[in-house]
Motif scaffolding. Sequence first.
Motif, PDB file in Angstrom:
ATOM      1  N   LEU A 158      13.475   7.426  -1.266  1.00 24.47           N
ATOM      2  CA  LEU A 158      12.226   7.085  -0.584  1.00 24.47           C
ATOM      3  C   LEU A 158      11.048   7.208  -1.545  1.00 24.47           C
ATOM      4  CD1 LEU A 158      10.602   6.433   1.987  1.00 24.47           C
ATOM      5  CD2 LEU A 158      10.462   8.908   2.384  1.00 24.47           C
ATOM      6  N   ARG A 159      10.976   8.312  -2.240  1.00 20.33           N
ATOM      7  CA  ARG A 159       9.857   8.523  -3.156  1.00 20.33           C
ATOM      8  C   ARG A 159       9.840   7.459  -4.258  1.00 20.33           C
ATOM      9  NH1 ARG A 159       6.245  12.349  -4.657  1.00 20.33           N
ATOM     10  NH2 ARG A 159       5.714  12.476  -6.864  1.00 20.33           N
ATOM     11  N   ALA A 160      10.993   7.171  -4.831  1.00 19.07           N
ATOM     12  CA  ALA A 160      11.054   6.170  -5.900  1.00 19.07           C
ATOM     13  C   ALA A 160      10.612   4.802  -5.389  1.00 19.07           C
ATOM     14  CB  ALA A 160      12.472   6.101  -6.462  1.00 19.07           C
ATOM     15  N   PHE A 161      11.061   4.446  -4.196  1.00 15.14           N
ATOM     16  CA  PHE A 161      10.688   3.146  -3.624  1.00 15.14           C
ATOM     17  C   PHE A 161       9.193   3.098  -3.309  1.00 15.14           C
ATOM     18  CE2 PHE A 161      10.233   0.394   0.194  1.00 15.14           C
ATOM     19  CZ  PHE A 161      10.598  -0.810  -0.379  1.00 15.14           C
ATOM     20  N   LEU A 162       8.682   4.129  -2.658  1.00 13.06           N
ATOM     21  CA  LEU A 162       7.264   4.135  -2.300  1.00 13.06           C
ATOM     22  C   LEU A 162       6.373   4.106  -3.538  1.00 13.06           C
ATOM     23  CD1 LEU A 162       7.156   6.717   0.645  1.00 13.06           C
ATOM     24  CD2 LEU A 162       7.222   4.216   0.777  1.00 13.06           C
ATOM     25  N   LEU A 163       6.759   4.808  -4.584  1.00 10.07           N
ATOM     26  CA  LEU A 163       5.960   4.793  -5.810  1.00 10.07           C
ATOM     27  C   LEU A 163       5.921   3.400  -6.430  1.00 10.07           C
ATOM     28  CD1 LEU A 163       6.988   8.183  -7.450  1.00 10.07           C
ATOM     29  CD2 LEU A 163       4.709   7.558  -6.613  1.00 10.07           C
ATOM     30  N   GLN A 164       7.054   2.701  -6.405  1.00 12.69           N
ATOM     31  CA  GLN A 164       7.076   1.335  -6.927  1.00 12.69           C
ATOM     32  C   GLN A 164       6.177   0.421  -6.108  1.00 12.69           C
ATOM     33  OE1 GLN A 164       8.405  -0.123  -9.576  1.00 12.69           O
ATOM     34  NE2 GLN A 164       9.377   1.711 -10.399  1.00 12.69           N
ATOM     35  N   VAL A 165       6.289   0.518  -4.784  1.00  8.25           N
ATOM     36  CA  VAL A 165       5.458  -0.327  -3.915  1.00  8.25           C
ATOM     37  C   VAL A 165       3.985   0.010  -4.109  1.00  8.25           C
ATOM     38  CG1 VAL A 165       4.925  -0.931  -1.523  1.00  8.25           C
ATOM     39  CG2 VAL A 165       7.310  -0.621  -2.228  1.00  8.25           C
ATOM     40  N   HIS A 166       3.670   1.298  -4.188  1.00  8.12           N
ATOM     41  CA  HIS A 166       2.275   1.717  -4.356  1.00  8.12           C
ATOM     42  C   HIS A 166       1.689   1.183  -5.655  1.00  8.12           C
ATOM     43  CE1 HIS A 166      -1.009   4.667  -5.251  1.00  8.12           C
ATOM     44  NE2 HIS A 166      -1.251   4.433  -3.974  1.00  8.12           N
ATOM     45  N   TRP A 167       2.472   1.246  -6.721  1.00  7.13           N
ATOM     46  CA  TRP A 167       1.984   0.756  -8.017  1.00  7.13           C
ATOM     47  C   TRP A 167       1.754  -0.757  -7.981  1.00  7.13           C
ATOM     48  CZ3 TRP A 167       4.198  -2.383 -11.940  1.00  7.13           C
ATOM     49  CH2 TRP A 167       3.487  -2.383 -13.141  1.00  7.13           C
ATOM     50  N   LEU A 168       2.691  -1.488  -7.415  1.00 11.60           N
ATOM     51  CA  LEU A 168       2.543  -2.941  -7.345  1.00 11.60           C
ATOM     52  C   LEU A 168       1.427  -3.349  -6.386  1.00 11.60           C
ATOM     53  CD1 LEU A 168       6.324  -3.935  -7.244  1.00 11.60           C
ATOM     54  CD2 LEU A 168       4.740  -4.326  -9.133  1.00 11.60           C
ATOM     55  N   ALA A 169       1.322  -2.675  -5.257  1.00  9.45           N
ATOM     56  CA  ALA A 169       0.292  -3.027  -4.270  1.00  9.45           C
ATOM     57  C   ALA A 169      -1.106  -2.756  -4.806  1.00  9.45           C
ATOM     58  CB  ALA A 169       0.517  -2.247  -2.979  1.00  9.45           C
ATOM     59  N   GLY A 170      -1.240  -1.723  -5.636  1.00  6.66           N
ATOM     60  CA  GLY A 170      -2.547  -1.375  -6.177  1.00  6.66           C
ATOM     61  C   GLY A 170      -3.115  -2.419  -7.108  1.00  6.66           C
ATOM     62  N   ARG A 171      -2.297  -3.351  -7.551  1.00  9.30           N
ATOM     63  CA  ARG A 171      -2.752  -4.402  -8.461  1.00  9.30           C
ATOM     64  C   ARG A 171      -3.091  -5.696  -7.725  1.00  9.30           C
ATOM     65  NH1 ARG A 171       2.275  -4.879 -12.223  1.00  9.30           N
ATOM     66  NH2 ARG A 171       0.899  -6.081 -13.591  1.00  9.30           N
ATOM     67  N   SER A 172      -2.997  -5.674  -6.395  1.00  5.52           N
ATOM     68  CA  SER A 172      -3.180  -6.902  -5.614  1.00  5.52           C
ATOM     69  C   SER A 172      -4.494  -6.877  -4.842  1.00  5.52           C
ATOM     70  CB  SER A 172      -2.015  -7.066  -4.626  1.00  5.52           C
ATOM     71  OG  SER A 172      -2.226  -8.173  -3.781  1.00  5.52           O
ATOM     72  N   GLU A 173      -5.051  -8.061  -4.635  1.00  6.92           N
ATOM     73  CA  GLU A 173      -6.240  -8.219  -3.799  1.00  6.92           C
ATOM     74  C   GLU A 173      -5.885  -8.787  -2.435  1.00  6.92           C
ATOM     75  OE1 GLU A 173      -9.195  -7.112  -4.637  1.00  6.92           O
ATOM     76  OE2 GLU A 173      -8.383  -6.441  -6.567  1.00  6.92           O
ATOM     77  N   ASP A 174      -4.614  -9.063  -2.193  1.00  2.31           N
ATOM     78  CA  ASP A 174      -4.200  -9.625  -0.913  1.00  2.31           C
ATOM     79  C   ASP A 174      -4.336  -8.582   0.187  1.00  2.31           C
ATOM     80  OD1 ASP A 174      -2.471 -11.939   0.441  1.00  2.31           O
ATOM     81  OD2 ASP A 174      -1.671 -10.006   1.106  1.00  2.31           O
ATOM     82  N   ALA A 175      -4.906  -8.987   1.321  1.00  2.00           N
ATOM     83  CA  ALA A 175      -5.174  -8.043   2.406  1.00  2.00           C
ATOM     84  C   ALA A 175      -3.894  -7.450   2.981  1.00  2.00           C
ATOM     85  CB  ALA A 175      -5.976  -8.739   3.506  1.00  2.00           C
ATOM     86  N   GLN A 176      -2.851  -8.282   3.108  1.00  2.00           N
ATOM     87  CA  GLN A 176      -1.583  -7.788   3.637  1.00  2.00           C
ATOM     88  C   GLN A 176      -0.967  -6.742   2.706  1.00  2.00           C
ATOM     89  OE1 GLN A 176       0.842  -9.040   6.322  1.00  2.00           O
ATOM     90  NE2 GLN A 176      -1.128  -9.349   7.314  1.00  2.00           N
ATOM     91  N   ILE A 177      -1.001  -7.016   1.436  1.00  4.08           N
ATOM     92  CA  ILE A 177      -0.429  -6.079   0.475  1.00  4.08           C
ATOM     93  C   ILE A 177      -1.260  -4.801   0.420  1.00  4.08           C
ATOM     94  CG2 ILE A 177       0.089  -5.714  -1.967  1.00  4.08           C
ATOM     95  CD1 ILE A 177       0.895  -8.601  -2.163  1.00  4.08           C
ATOM     96  N   ARG A 178      -2.576  -4.931   0.525  1.00  2.00           N
ATOM     97  CA  ARG A 178      -3.421  -3.739   0.535  1.00  2.00           C
ATOM     98  C   ARG A 178      -3.133  -2.873   1.757  1.00  2.00           C
ATOM     99  NH1 ARG A 178      -5.746  -2.731  -4.295  1.00  2.00           N
ATOM    100  NH2 ARG A 178      -7.455  -1.622  -3.263  1.00  2.00           N
ATOM    101  N   ALA A 179      -2.872  -3.511   2.898  1.00  4.96           N
ATOM    102  CA  ALA A 179      -2.523  -2.755   4.103  1.00  4.96           C
ATOM    103  C   ALA A 179      -1.198  -2.028   3.913  1.00  4.96           C
ATOM    104  CB  ALA A 179      -2.462  -3.684   5.311  1.00  4.96           C
ATOM    105  N   LEU A 180      -0.238  -2.714   3.318  1.00  2.00           N
ATOM    106  CA  LEU A 180       1.030  -2.076   3.011  1.00  2.00           C
ATOM    107  C   LEU A 180       0.818  -0.911   2.052  1.00  2.00           C
ATOM    108  CD1 LEU A 180       4.120  -1.812   2.789  1.00  2.00           C
ATOM    109  CD2 LEU A 180       4.073  -3.706   1.142  1.00  2.00           C
ATOM    110  N   GLY A 181       0.020  -1.134   1.029  1.00  2.25           N
ATOM    111  CA  GLY A 181      -0.244  -0.087   0.045  1.00  2.25           C
ATOM    112  C   GLY A 181      -0.895   1.135   0.658  1.00  2.25           C
ATOM    113  N   ALA A 182      -1.808   0.917   1.598  1.00  3.75           N
ATOM    114  CA  ALA A 182      -2.471   2.047   2.256  1.00  3.75           C
ATOM    115  C   ALA A 182      -1.474   2.862   3.070  1.00  3.75           C
ATOM    116  CB  ALA A 182      -3.598   1.542   3.155  1.00  3.75           C
ATOM    117  N   ALA A 183      -0.563   2.182   3.769  1.00  9.94           N
ATOM    118  CA  ALA A 183       0.462   2.882   4.549  1.00  9.94           C
ATOM    119  C   ALA A 183       1.389   3.677   3.632  1.00  9.94           C
ATOM    120  CB  ALA A 183       1.252   1.881   5.382  1.00  9.94           C
ATOM    121  N   VAL A 184       1.724   3.091   2.499  1.00 10.72           N
ATOM    122  CA  VAL A 184       2.589   3.770   1.535  1.00 10.72           C
ATOM    123  C   VAL A 184       1.889   4.986   0.943  1.00 10.72           C
ATOM    124  CG1 VAL A 184       3.610   3.518  -0.768  1.00 10.72           C
ATOM    125  CG2 VAL A 184       4.014   1.778   0.980  1.00 10.72           C
TER     126      VAL A 184
END
Length: 293
Positions: A259-285
Motif C-alpha cells: 500500500l505504501r509503495a503504491f500510494l507513494l508512486q501515485v502521490h509522486w506522479l499526481a503531484g506533477r499534474s495540473e489535471d483536476a481529476q488527478i489532483r483530487a486523486l493525489g489529495a486523497a492519497v
Amino acid sequence: MRRALPLSLCLLATPLFAAPCPPAGYDAAALRELKAQRFALPASAAKPALAQALLACLSDPDPELRDGIAFEALSQWLRAGDFDPTTLRSLRESLYATLDGADADGFARPFAALALSEIARTDRIAPWMRADERAAMVERAAAYLESVRDYRGYDPRDGWRHGVAHGADWLLQLSLNPALEPAQQQRLIAAIATQAVPASGHAYVFGEPERLARPLLAAAPHAQWPAERWQAWVAALAAKVGALDRSDYAGWLGRRHDLRAFLLQVHWLAGRSEDAQIRALGAAVEEALKRLD
C-alpha cells in the motif's frame, strides 16, 4: 540463415498449442541471427505467418527465446505498423486463447498479456478495433490482472514472469486510448485496486507498484469521478491492509508495504499534474499516507 520452405499463411489459423518453438524452418541459432538482423525479413509478406508462429515462444522456458527474441520481434513489428487489421485480429485471438489455457510454468499468460499490450497500442496509435472489440479487450485485460496469483518476478535462470506488471502494461495502453468511455476507464481502475494490495500479503520487490500507478494516472482524468469518489476508492484500498494481526504478521507487513509503495508512486506522479481529476486523486492519497504514517 537456415530456412525451410516459406511459412504458409495458413499458419494464421493454426492453434497456438500445436505450434512448436522454435517455429518450423528455424532453430535457436537462426532466431538469434534474425535478431542480429533487427528482425528484418527478405520478404515482408512473411512477417504475419512468422509473427503467429513466434507466439508459441512466448511460453518457452528459455528467456532468450521468450523475451529476447519472440517478444522483441513482435513488439518491433507491431510498433512499426507492419500488420493489417486481419493479422492483428488473428494475433489477438491467439493470445486470448493463451490466456484461457493452461500455464504450467507461469510464462505463457504473463507474456500473452505483455504482447496484448502491444496489440492494444496499435489500436491507440491508429484505431482499427470496433467499439465492441475494444470493450471486450478492456474486460479481458481487467479480468486478467484480477486473476493473477503467481507473483513471481525475475529469476536469474528463468528470467521474467511478472504477471502483475505485464497486466498493468496492458491496462496502460488501454487507459491511454482516447476512444475508451468513462465506464471502461473505471473498470480498469477497479482492476488496479485488486492488485495494488494483494490479499496474500505478497510484498512487491520488482517495481509492480510503479507499473500499477501508471495506468491509474492515465485513466483518472477520464473516469469522471468527483473528489469524494476518489477518497472512497483510496480508503477502500487502505482498508485492504487490515488490522495488525500477530498470527499473520508477515502478511500484514506485506500488505502495508505494498500500500505504501503504491500510494507513494501515485502521490509522486499526481503531484506533477495540473489535471483536476488527478489532483483530487493525489489529495486523497496524501491523506491516506498521513494516516499510514
